[in-house]
Design a protein around this motif. Sequence first.
Motif, mmCIF file in Angstrom:
data_model
loop_
_atom_site.group_PDB
_atom_site.id
_atom_site.type_symbol
_atom_site.label_atom_id
_atom_site.label_comp_id
_atom_site.label_asym_id
_atom_site.label_seq_id
_atom_site.Cartn_x
_atom_site.Cartn_y
_atom_site.Cartn_z
ATOM 1 N N UNK A 120 0.793 -1.099 -0.032
ATOM 2 C CA UNK A 120 0.099 0.085 -0.016
ATOM 3 C C UNK A 120 1.053 1.286 0.130
ATOM 4 N N UNK A 121 0.094 2.428 -0.156
ATOM 5 C CA UNK A 121 1.258 3.751 -0.444
ATOM 6 C C UNK A 121 -0.018 4.736 -0.193
ATOM 7 N N UNK A 122 0.664 6.014 -0.139
ATOM 8 C CA UNK A 122 -0.136 7.263 0.117
ATOM 9 C C UNK A 122 -0.579 7.500 -1.336
ATOM 10 N N UNK A 123 -1.831 8.251 -1.235
ATOM 11 C CA UNK A 123 -2.557 8.663 -2.430
ATOM 12 C C UNK A 123 -1.659 9.346 -3.610
ATOM 13 N N UNK A 124 -0.995 10.206 -3.102
ATOM 14 C CA UNK A 124 -0.255 11.168 -3.862
ATOM 15 C C UNK A 124 0.732 10.391 -4.745
ATOM 16 N N UNK A 125 1.038 9.244 -4.639
ATOM 17 C CA UNK A 125 2.054 8.426 -5.426
ATOM 18 C C UNK A 125 1.136 7.714 -6.312
ATOM 19 N N UNK A 126 -0.219 7.801 -6.448
ATOM 20 C CA UNK A 126 -0.869 6.858 -7.385
ATOM 21 C C UNK A 126 -0.515 6.867 -8.930
ATOM 22 N N UNK A 127 -0.348 8.240 -9.337
ATOM 23 C CA UNK A 127 -0.284 8.346 -10.828
ATOM 24 C C UNK A 127 0.955 7.772 -11.388
ATOM 25 N N UNK A 128 2.127 8.080 -10.502
ATOM 26 C CA UNK A 128 3.399 7.339 -10.852
ATOM 27 C C UNK A 128 3.340 5.997 -10.775
#
Lengths: 537, 203
Positions: A453-461
């Motif tokens: 899992x990871x924070x939302x802001x990394x999703x596009x990359x």
Amino acid sequence: MANESVATNVYVPYLEQKGFMSWLVTTDHKRIGIMYLISISLFFLIAGIIALLMRFELMTPMADFVSPHTYNVLFTLHGSLMVFFFIVPGLAASFGNFLIPLMIGAPDVAFPKLNLGSYYIYIAGTIIVLYALLQPADTGWTFYTPYSATTDTDVVMITFGVFVLGFSSILTGMNFIVTIHKMRAPGMTWHRLPLFIWASYATAVLQLLATPVVGITLLLLIAERSLGVGFFDPAKGGDPVLFQNFFWFYSHPAVYIMIIPAMGVISEIIPVFARKPIFGYKAIAYSSLGIAFISFLVWAHHMFTSGISEVAATIFSFLTFLVAIPTAIKVFNWLATLYKGSIELHSAMLYALGFVFLFTIGGLTGVFLGALAADIHLHDTYFVVAHMHYVMIGGTVMGFFGALHFWYPKWFGKMFNESVAKLSWFLVFVGFNITFFPQFFLGIQGMPRRYATYPEEFQSLMALSTYGSWILGLGVLIMTVNLIKGLFSDEKAPQNPYGSLSLEWQVPSPPPTLNFDKIPEVTDWTYGYGKKKEVDA
Amino acid sequence: MEEANMEHDAHHDLHMTPEEEYSSSKLGMWLFLGTEIMLFGGLFAAYAIFRAKYPELFLESHQELNREMGAVNTGILIFSSLTMAIGVTAIQRGKQMLAGIMILVTIICGLGFGVVKYFEYGSKFSHHIYPDTNIFFSLYFMMTGLHMLHVFVGLIVLGVIMVMTFQKKFDEKYSTPVEMGGLYWHLVDLVWIYLFPLLYLVG
Ligand code: HEM
Ligand SMILES: [Cu+2]
């Protein structure tokens, strides 16, 4: 060079004998090479599919496709299979076996039976690891203590499998060193040896000296879990960082076990398709040995954040920079070879050029990571993931694919479809960059590795990286189909389709069972391309 | 097909003269011994680190070990190295009978070493000393255990070589396996010569 080696007697290609038994008991280095090639390719494909699953999970910030535990299992499997079953035996065992005797003008390796034995040991290791899949470990391929000593997944089986593989690696390395020392054809002096041979030699030295250390490390880990030995357990007076020291004392040299054979491949492909003598022959040859030597002195750059002393960290940081020197020497020499060459963009050459470009990115980011201050920030982030994939896929795998396309006609006596090969190269190259380049940015922004899992802001990359993995996967798929289809084609390969001067191209394709009807006399080095040399060749 | 295969294999075996095979085997064996040293080297490194860290523990714990038994075993192994060396020289001079007997004596010594070790381990266990007792005994059992494993392998190898020697498979012209077996046995001996003072003679 020596042309007398062309077959004059009846020609029996080494693939002539059919039947399962003829493979099981073969001591022919070419056939053993094929068996390694098939095995490592299978593991590459399996571990690659696991990677696609992981990337699929990472499309979204939540763990919605697989659970975090399953994700841990997946990256452990992916890493262990890729490292220990594909890339470490990899080029060295498959192409090393096929090429070393042919290139030095010998009928086989020094110990053909031992060679077959090494292959069986490799298979024994794979069977143990397959058994370990019943309760797959979740430690990552590094098996770090204390976690690996305490998790209730089956760490013992998989480490034991890797331990067994180590024997195979050691025996193969020993076999190759003796072969290169004792079996060179008359006139094949050290300074006439093809650079792939120098690379194989340096690799074998690393295999011999580094592998036993990981062997004892894994043995101690097994003892830790089964006998309650406490070398890595602080509660018993042990030290978990000791495990890391042991592990990286092997595993840093091991990264050069992975890459040096690929460097050897590149040194063979480039001069042929640039039609120029290799530039800086001796520098390339000796830099392999230089790398092998320095690589034993830098292991702690994987441990800058493990609480080692500042003095030690500074020294290891400095030594790490030194590795970049022999590495860069090679890159400069390849570029100099290309300079003003008449370049032919065969698919093998495309992979070779891809190697030079991508490996340079990988190597330079390695220097970032070797810088103490930067590494404190970048350690265990996606930056490291990107670095290692640039060197391992951008480097070794590119070299492996290049070797496949280059020696395919010699090895199998058939041709593949060159246009499809170029298309698949393009997909692999583009897909690879889309997958891994964004990970440098993810790492710099602080995305840690090994999380589902990871924070939302990394999703596009993250999503971009996943799309890239699909292109890469498609490229590998097309390449695989193309190469397999070629085997069934009717098109027979000529003896020497690229006009190479190396000995293996002076025998028919596929080579006769004993390689040479008459052991050739070597009168010149392998790289005399261009003006006058080619005439007397 | 079977026949073709045998012929093929025979070819492969014949690609070296006995001298070439000898020098290749010798180089290969030395390389292998190098890897063995690296293998034990990991344990020796661990020993150095932990001994520097816990000198008292080492001093105290090593008193539990039986020096006499250790010394006897050291003697046995050194003697067996000697008999092995005599065996190798004998076969190089074509004395098959003597060589076979010397290898047999070497094997008996190796078995004797194992018996002594068996009683040593037994008495440790009966005093409730196990590999997990403390770091010193972890090292003791790992190091001597790995060494013992090498003794076992050596015994098997020497057993095969002995039988072949008595079957007159070797002579002054071809004795490579005997010499390789000898080299390996000397390594086993050498490792023990380091283990003995490090473990039994700490104080
Ligand atoms: C110029 C040469 C290179 C330098 C200076 C270099 C430097 C480094 C450094 C400092 C790290 C540790 C980063 C960290 O964990 O914080 C690292 C990680 C790594 N490198 Fe390299 N590297 C080089 C070449 C290679 C090559 C050729 C390979 C493999 C073919 C490789 C494979 C890896 C791997 C697998 C890791 C990650 C290990 C892990 O933690 O799982 N590197 N490199
Ligand atoms: Cu490293």
